[in-house]
Design a protein around this motif. Structure first.
Motif, mmCIF file in Angstrom:
data_model
loop_
_atom_site.group_PDB
_atom_site.id
_atom_site.type_symbol
_atom_site.label_atom_id
_atom_site.label_comp_id
_atom_site.label_asym_id
_atom_site.label_seq_id
_atom_site.Cartn_x
_atom_site.Cartn_y
_atom_site.Cartn_z
ATOM 1 N N ILE A 62 0.815 -1.212 0.000
ATOM 2 C CA ILE A 62 0.000 0.000 0.000
ATOM 3 C C ILE A 62 0.854 1.270 0.000
ATOM 4 O O ILE A 62 0.322 2.367 -0.136
ATOM 5 N N TYR A 63 2.179 1.106 0.145
ATOM 6 C CA TYR A 63 3.091 2.246 0.078
ATOM 7 C C TYR A 63 3.886 2.160 -1.229
ATOM 8 O O TYR A 63 4.433 1.106 -1.554
ATOM 9 N N ASP A 64 3.966 3.251 -1.956
ATOM 10 C CA ASP A 64 4.705 3.244 -3.216
ATOM 11 C C ASP A 64 6.187 3.538 -3.022
ATOM 12 O O ASP A 64 6.963 3.448 -3.969
ATOM 13 N N LYS A 65 6.575 3.873 -1.806
ATOM 14 C CA LYS A 65 7.980 4.146 -1.495
ATOM 15 C C LYS A 65 8.412 3.239 -0.354
ATOM 16 O O LYS A 65 7.601 2.936 0.532
ATOM 17 N N HIS A 66 9.684 2.823 -0.360
ATOM 18 C CA HIS A 66 10.123 1.912 0.698
ATOM 19 C C HIS A 66 11.460 2.325 1.303
ATOM 20 O O HIS A 66 12.088 1.538 2.011
ATOM 21 N N THR A 67 11.911 3.548 1.046
ATOM 22 C CA THR A 67 13.091 4.079 1.730
ATOM 23 C C THR A 67 12.735 5.417 2.345
ATOM 24 O O THR A 67 11.883 6.154 1.820
ATOM 25 N N ILE A 68 13.390 5.750 3.454
ATOM 26 C CA ILE A 68 13.148 7.046 4.085
ATOM 27 C C ILE A 68 13.636 8.177 3.175
ATOM 28 O O ILE A 68 13.042 9.258 3.139
ATOM 29 N N ARG A 69 14.679 7.924 2.421
ATOM 30 C CA ARG A 69 15.184 8.946 1.492
ATOM 31 C C ARG A 69 14.089 9.399 0.532
ATOM 32 O O ARG A 69 13.854 10.600 0.353
ATOM 33 N N ASP A 70 13.405 8.446 -0.083
ATOM 34 C CA ASP A 70 12.349 8.796 -1.040
ATOM 35 C C ASP A 70 11.157 9.450 -0.337
ATOM 36 O O ASP A 70 10.557 10.396 -0.867
ATOM 37 N N ILE A 71 10.825 8.940 0.831
ATOM 38 C CA ILE A 71 9.680 9.509 1.566
ATOM 39 C C ILE A 71 10.011 10.926 2.039
ATOM 40 O O ILE A 71 9.170 11.833 1.950
ATOM 41 N N GLN A 72 11.227 11.119 2.520
ATOM 42 C CA GLN A 72 11.646 12.452 2.966
ATOM 43 C C GLN A 72 11.622 13.452 1.808
ATOM 44 O O GLN A 72 11.174 14.594 1.974
ATOM 45 N N GLN A 73 12.085 13.037 0.649
ATOM 46 C CA GLN A 73 12.055 13.921 -0.514
ATOM 47 C C GLN A 73 10.623 14.295 -0.874
ATOM 48 O O GLN A 73 10.334 15.449 -1.228
ATOM 49 N N TRP A 74 9.719 13.326 -0.765
ATOM 50 C CA TRP A 74 8.296 13.607 -1.026
ATOM 51 C C TRP A 74 7.766 14.620 -0.026
ATOM 52 O O TRP A 74 7.032 15.547 -0.401
ATOM 53 N N CYS A 75 8.131 14.424 1.250
ATOM 54 C CA CYS A 75 7.672 15.357 2.289
ATOM 55 C C CYS A 75 8.183 16.770 2.022
ATOM 56 O O CYS A 75 7.424 17.749 2.106
ATOM 57 N N GLU A 76 9.458 16.880 1.703
ATOM 58 C CA GLU A 76 10.051 18.205 1.501
ATOM 59 C C GLU A 76 9.514 18.889 0.245
ATOM 60 O O GLU A 76 9.357 20.112 0.205
ATOM 61 N N LYS A 77 9.192 18.108 -0.758
ATOM 62 C CA LYS A 77 8.650 18.678 -1.992
ATOM 63 C C LYS A 77 7.197 19.096 -1.830
ATOM 64 O O LYS A 77 6.773 20.139 -2.324
ATOM 65 N N SER A 78 6.424 18.278 -1.102
ATOM 66 C CA SER A 78 4.988 18.529 -0.963
ATOM 67 C C SER A 78 4.654 19.440 0.209
ATOM 68 O O SER A 78 3.578 20.061 0.238
ATOM 69 N N GLY A 79 5.566 19.516 1.199
ATOM 70 C CA GLY A 79 5.289 20.284 2.412
ATOM 71 C C GLY A 79 4.601 19.469 3.487
ATOM 72 O O GLY A 79 4.350 19.973 4.591
ATOM 73 N N TYR A 80 4.285 18.218 3.185
ATOM 74 C CA TYR A 80 3.633 17.352 4.161
ATOM 75 C C TYR A 80 4.661 16.711 5.091
ATOM 76 O O TYR A 80 5.864 16.755 4.836
ATOM 77 N N SER A 81 4.142 16.059 6.148
ATOM 78 C CA SER A 81 5.008 15.361 7.091
ATOM 79 C C SER A 81 4.866 13.854 6.898
ATOM 80 O O SER A 81 4.049 13.389 6.093
ATOM 81 N N TYR A 82 5.678 13.104 7.632
ATOM 82 C CA TYR A 82 5.669 11.651 7.480
ATOM 83 C C TYR A 82 4.296 11.054 7.786
ATOM 84 O O TYR A 82 3.840 10.138 7.097
#
Length: 399
Positions: free
Chosen positions: A125-145
């Motif tokens: 159900i998650y399209d990302k499986h590393t914190i690096r990719d998730i962190q980049q998504w957070c920083e780009k979108s402005g959302y949090s984990y």
């Protein structure tokens, strides 16, 4: 990645891999063999080496002996290639003809697998499986984990996490009210209530730290006594995250809704480790249990204090990095020495990692994902006597 529900499993201790997993395996086998006249179960490797201390036999017998007599065989010197925690179930009819045989493995966190199925390979159900990719998504979108968790899991995750948080609090409160000797033969007394009383005799940071110790001890002692707890990510490390969150709720007045968001973040970091390495003590040692619990707790605490995605990642990275190489060598195979105290120390270390990260801007050289890979490789390199077999370390030299 699968749901963070795989990280937070509600059940009875003392071990997710040695108690919860075998109990679930017995239930599955019984469902297919309700007409059996007798059962035989062989335990292998780590599961056999420390199974009595973890009440593995009791967990299995409580299920199968509802229907028929059951024999448990122990093979601690035989490790099956699929995983150290192997089980071989057999069912027989009234003429002693074999009805079914089944190899299955308890691979950590209460999860089962064999050559034909793997509960870790459930719906992604998650399209990302590393914190690096998730962190980049957070920083780009402005959302949090936690918002990434909500986006992937849906709003129903909050009801599940509310039950997780309720169970964690109840475990602390039961533990603080309980006294007496922990079963198993080591003669260890419950001490969480004493620690809480002594903590209240101090002021400031010393009182706070004493309360954290008391809360972690309370849950770990409940687990050692077979009480109801939440894996976070395992039974053996179940006291760390509840202690940190309970302390911050009590001392800082954080609302339950914010606690649930912190739980979501913690679950996400634990899930990344589970996906890319392991949280099984039998597979990678205690670094995969206490180390991951510390990382999860540090991430949760940092989020509660308003940390950026980079600061949260840094807090988690420190929590895991500084547990690298931690062995799993429980005395007498019981989840007591060093496990109970280890939960208290890891809770304190998680709060320190949060503070250290808060003073930084979140930039650092070694990433969380890199530490996860190092932990996986270190676990592979650790000799088996340091991975929940109780054949080395403290277990060997304790008198």
């Amino acid at each position: 990645m699968e749901s963070i529900k795989q990280i937070f499993r509600i059940g009875h201790g003392p071990s997710s891999s040695h108690t919860m997993g075998p109990r679930r395996a017995a239930l599955m086998f019984l469902e297919r063999n309700k007409e059996a006249a007798r059962f035989q179960v062989t335990l292998y490797g780590s599961l056999a080496a420390t199974g009595k201390g973890h009440m593995t036999d009791i967990a299995i017998l409580e299920i199968l002996e509802q229907v028929a007599p059951t024999t448990i065989l122990w093979e601690p010197k035989i490790t099956l290639p699929f995983h150290p925690n192997g089980m071989f179930f057999k069912a027989f009819d009234k003429t002693d003809e074999e009805l079914e045989s089944w190899y299955v493995y308890s691979i950590g966190g209460g999860t089962l697998a064999n050559e034909e199925f793997n509960e870790q390979q459930t719906e992604k159900i998650y399209d990302k499986h590393t914190i690096r990719d998730i962190q980049q998504w957070c920083e780009k979108s402005g959302y949090s984990y936690w918002e990434y968790v909500q986006e992937c899991e849906g709003n129903s995750i909050w009801e599940y996490l509310a039950e997780v948080w309720k169970t964690m609090q109840e475990a602390i409160e039961r533990g603080l009210e309980s006294e007496g000797i922990i079963p198993g033969g080591l003669g260890i007394r419950r001490k969480s209530s004493d620690y809480l009383i002594r903590a209240k005799g101090y002021e400031g940071s010393v009182q706070g730290r004493g309360k954290v110790y008391a809360y972690a001890l309370a849950v770990s002692e409940e687990n050692a006594c077979g009480g109801k707890i939440v894996t976070a990510p395992t039974c053996g490390s179940c006291g760390v995250l509840p202690a940190v969150l309970y302390h911050l709720r009590e001392s800082r007045d954080f609302t339950d809704s914010r606690i649930l968001r912190a739980l979501a973040t913690a679950g996400l970091f634990g899930n990344v480790v589970r996906t890319n390495a392991s949280v099984s003590g039998a597979e990678v040692g205690c670094q995969g249990e206490i180390g991951v619990a510390c990382a999860m707790s540090a991430a949760a605490a940092n989020q509660l204090f308003g940390g950026s995605p980079a600061q949260i990642e840094y807090a988690a990275e420190m929590g895991l990095e500084h547990h690298l190489g931690l062995t799993c060598d429980p005395v007498c195979g019981l989840v007591q020495i060093p496990c109970i105290e280890r939960n208290a120390f890891a809770a304190a270390r998680a709060l320190d990692a949060n503070t250290f990260s808060t003073f930084s801007d979140g930039r650092h050289r070694v990433s969380f994902d890199q530490v996860v890979e190092v932990m996986r490789q270190t676990g592979k390199d650790l000799p088996s006597l340091y991975k929940e077999t109780s054949e080395g370390g403290l277990a060997k030299h304790y008198e």
